[in-house]
Design an enzyme around this catalytic site. Structure first.
Site, PDB file in Angstrom:
ATOM      1  N   GLU A 276       0.891  -1.167   0.000  1.00 10.61           N
ATOM      2  CA  GLU A 276       0.000   0.000   0.000  1.00 10.61           C
ATOM      3  C   GLU A 276       0.922   1.208   0.000  1.00 10.61           C
ATOM      4  O   GLU A 276       1.575   1.497   0.998  1.00 10.61           O
ATOM      5  CB  GLU A 276      -0.911  -0.035   1.223  1.00 10.61           C
ATOM      6  CG  GLU A 276      -2.127   0.869   1.091  1.00 10.61           C
ATOM      7  CD  GLU A 276      -1.844   2.282   1.571  1.00 10.61           C
ATOM      8  OE1 GLU A 276      -1.630   3.157   0.692  1.00 10.61           O
ATOM      9  OE2 GLU A 276      -1.823   2.507   2.786  1.00 10.61           O
ATOM     10  N   GLU A 408       4.839  13.130  -4.825  1.00 11.50           N
ATOM     11  CA  GLU A 408       4.145  13.076  -3.537  1.00 11.50           C
ATOM     12  C   GLU A 408       4.943  13.860  -2.498  1.00 11.50           C
ATOM     13  O   GLU A 408       6.109  13.566  -2.242  1.00 11.50           O
ATOM     14  CB  GLU A 408       3.970  11.626  -3.086  1.00 11.50           C
ATOM     15  CG  GLU A 408       3.164  11.505  -1.799  1.00 11.50           C
ATOM     16  CD  GLU A 408       2.963  10.066  -1.353  1.00 11.50           C
ATOM     17  OE1 GLU A 408       1.881   9.759  -0.837  1.00 11.50           O
ATOM     18  OE2 GLU A 408       3.901   9.261  -1.507  1.00 11.50           O
TER      19      GLU A 408
END
Length: 514
Positions: A276, A408
């Site tokens: 994840e 990010e």
């Protein structure tokens, strides 16, 4: 965003567990090393915590291996696993104020978020998987091909994958423990859990509750320490766990860069692996959207948890018809809503970044955004002189090739772009290697469904953002990961499917008649 508020509990630092939890015992790291655990709000050391190394991983994995292959845990059965998980949830609930206070001290997140968000979800997660533990089932099916007859019965079994190595991040420490342990323990896997080095305290406190809940030795082993290397340059516990030959599966939550390395390592040894990872989520505001709701949602999407959320809505697309009005409302709401300060103080809804390293990373992105020509509409600087506080920051005039638009950031930094055409904005939203989450704001459900079907993301929120429930699965496309967390789908990640084919002739055969 969180209306459920509890009382802050003073933390007795001397009473905190600071060792490694292996085979239901507290032990020092074999090297004897410890490292300082720092309070991000004041940059002071909370305590020293044991620093695990590869030798400690060997010991923990062997304990988990023995527990799974013939130990008491292997005989627990689904009913008893369910009872243990449910009791663990009860024990956490009884200490929820303490856990929330400790999480805010260690991580820096506002107490209202720890108490009103993290802890309720932790408790729900363990109870959800307690409910699933005794409801696992395979399939029995009719077979009738050219090579079988009615003496053949075929069925499948869903069996635990074995010994699991789990590596969690620092942004939701105890919640990530629950996301990982819940499904793994429900199906009967044994676990070696590596906590994030920045935020180990709530995970270590949980260890004593595991024993109280009845989990036998070796079922769960918990290590604190670094990832690829120890502080003296030796093999770190994270990488040692990934490479260990007795580990059957790795579950990792963290950056896409580290996830890529873990995926390669697991491929070399044929380990099962779920990842994840990161995101760069689009937040699309259509011209008929409820602007006040969309603005409120944007604050939640990007500034919740100091922007340290993998699915943060860091790329905001606003239709040109409402662009100016939206920006005005967004800045006004940010000024009014964001209260930066001590995470344990009443009224705070934005605390510090988790560490100096993360603070420096976020400030580096902000400075790069300014240097590359984006307009800093709000914020853009450090808050105060002590602690790792960053102002909520909003950029406009952001181009598609700018660093802040593509990478990010993992901080309270929002970039806003204008759009005119719905198909064009969908294409731009999908123009990223990530695909973790997305949101669309509109009063037209048909248009919402049109957009939702075309967005390449594991979660799509419609007229909301950051809505989570243990029953709702979570995971992403592309560089955002492999596999799914939560819900029924997480169970698949921790089980192997065994096909059984049984031939059975009746012992009694009808005698022939004259």
């Amino acid at each position: 965003f969180f209306s459920h508020v509890m009382s802050v509990v003073p933390i007795d630092v001397k009473a905190l567990p600071k060792k490694l939890f292996i085979n239901n015992k507290w032990v020092d790291a074999k090297s004897g090393r410890t490292y300082p655990n720092v309070n991000p709000a004041n940059e002071e050391v909370i305590c020293e915590v044991a620093e695990a190394g590869a030798e400690d991983v060997d010991t923990a994995v062997q304990a988990a291996h023995d527990a799974f292959y013939g130990g008491e845990w292997s005989k627990a059965g689904p009913y008893n696993r369910s009872k243990m998980l449910w009791k663990l949830a009860d024990l956490i609930e009884a200490k929820k104020d303490y856990f929330a206070s400790l999480e805010s001290l260690d991580n820096g997140k506002p107490y209202a978020e720890s108490s009103g968000g993290d802890l309720p979800l932790v408790i729900q997660c363990f109870r959800y998987y307690a409910g699933i533990a005794d409801k696992l089932m395979g399939h029995t099916f009719e077979v009738g091909g050219p090579l079988v007859d009615d003496s053949i019965t075929a069925y499948t079994l869903h069996e635990p994958v074995g010994v699991v190595g789990q590596i969690i991040p620092w942004n939701f420490p105890l919640l990530m423990v629950a996301w990982k342990l819940g499904p793994a323990l429900a199906v009967g896997c044994s676990v070696v859990l590596k906590l994030a080095e920045q935020t180990p305290l709530t995970g270590l406190v949980l260890a004593d509750l595991l024993v109280e809940a009845g989990f036998p030795p070796g079922a769960v082993n918990i290590l604190s320490g670094w990832g690829d290397k120890t502080t003296d340059g030796q093999l770190g516990p994270g990488l040692a766990l990934v490479r260990h030959p007795k580990i059957n599966k790795i579950a990792f939550t963290g950056s896409s860069a580290v996830g890529r390395l873990i995926w390669k390592e697991c491929g070399d040894s044929f380990k099962r692996c779920t990842l994840e990872l990161g995101g760069k989520s689009p937040n699309i505001i259509l011209p008929d959207a409820d602007l006040d709701a969309a603005v409120s949602g944007a604050l939640v999407s990007q500034f919740f948890n100091q922007g340290q959320v993998c699915c943060a809505g860091s790329r905001t697309f606003v239709h040109e018809e409402i662009y100016d009005e939206y920006l005005k409302k967004l800045v006004e709401a940010t000024k009014k809503d964001r209260k930066i300060g001590d995470p344990l103080a009443a009224g705070t809804n934005q605390g510090p970044q988790v560490s100096k390293e993360q603070f420096d990373t976020v400030m580096g992105y902000i400075n790069k955004g300014k240097k590359e020509g984006a307009t800093c509409l709000y914020g853009g600087d450090r808050e105060g002189s002590k602690g790792y506080f960053v102002q909520p920051t909003i950029f406009t005039d952001v181009k598609d090739n700018m660093t802040i638009w593509n990478e990010e950031i993992f901080g309270p930094v929002m970039s806003v772009q204008k759009f005119t055409d719905i198909d064009d904005v969908i294409a731009r939203a999908n123009n990223t290697p990530y695909g973790l989450a997305a949101a669309v704001w509109t009063k037209d459900l048909g248009t919402a469904r049109y957009v939702e079907k075309r967005l390449r993301a594991g979660t799509v929120w419609i007229n909301c953002f950051n809505v989570f429930d243990t029953a709702m699965t979570f995971g992403g496309y592309g560089a955002s990961g492999i596999g799914r967390e939560l819900g029924q789908y997480a169970i698949n990640s921790y089980t192997e499917v065994k096909q059984v084919c049984c031939k059975s002739e009746p012992l009694y055969k009808k005698s022939k008649t004259n």
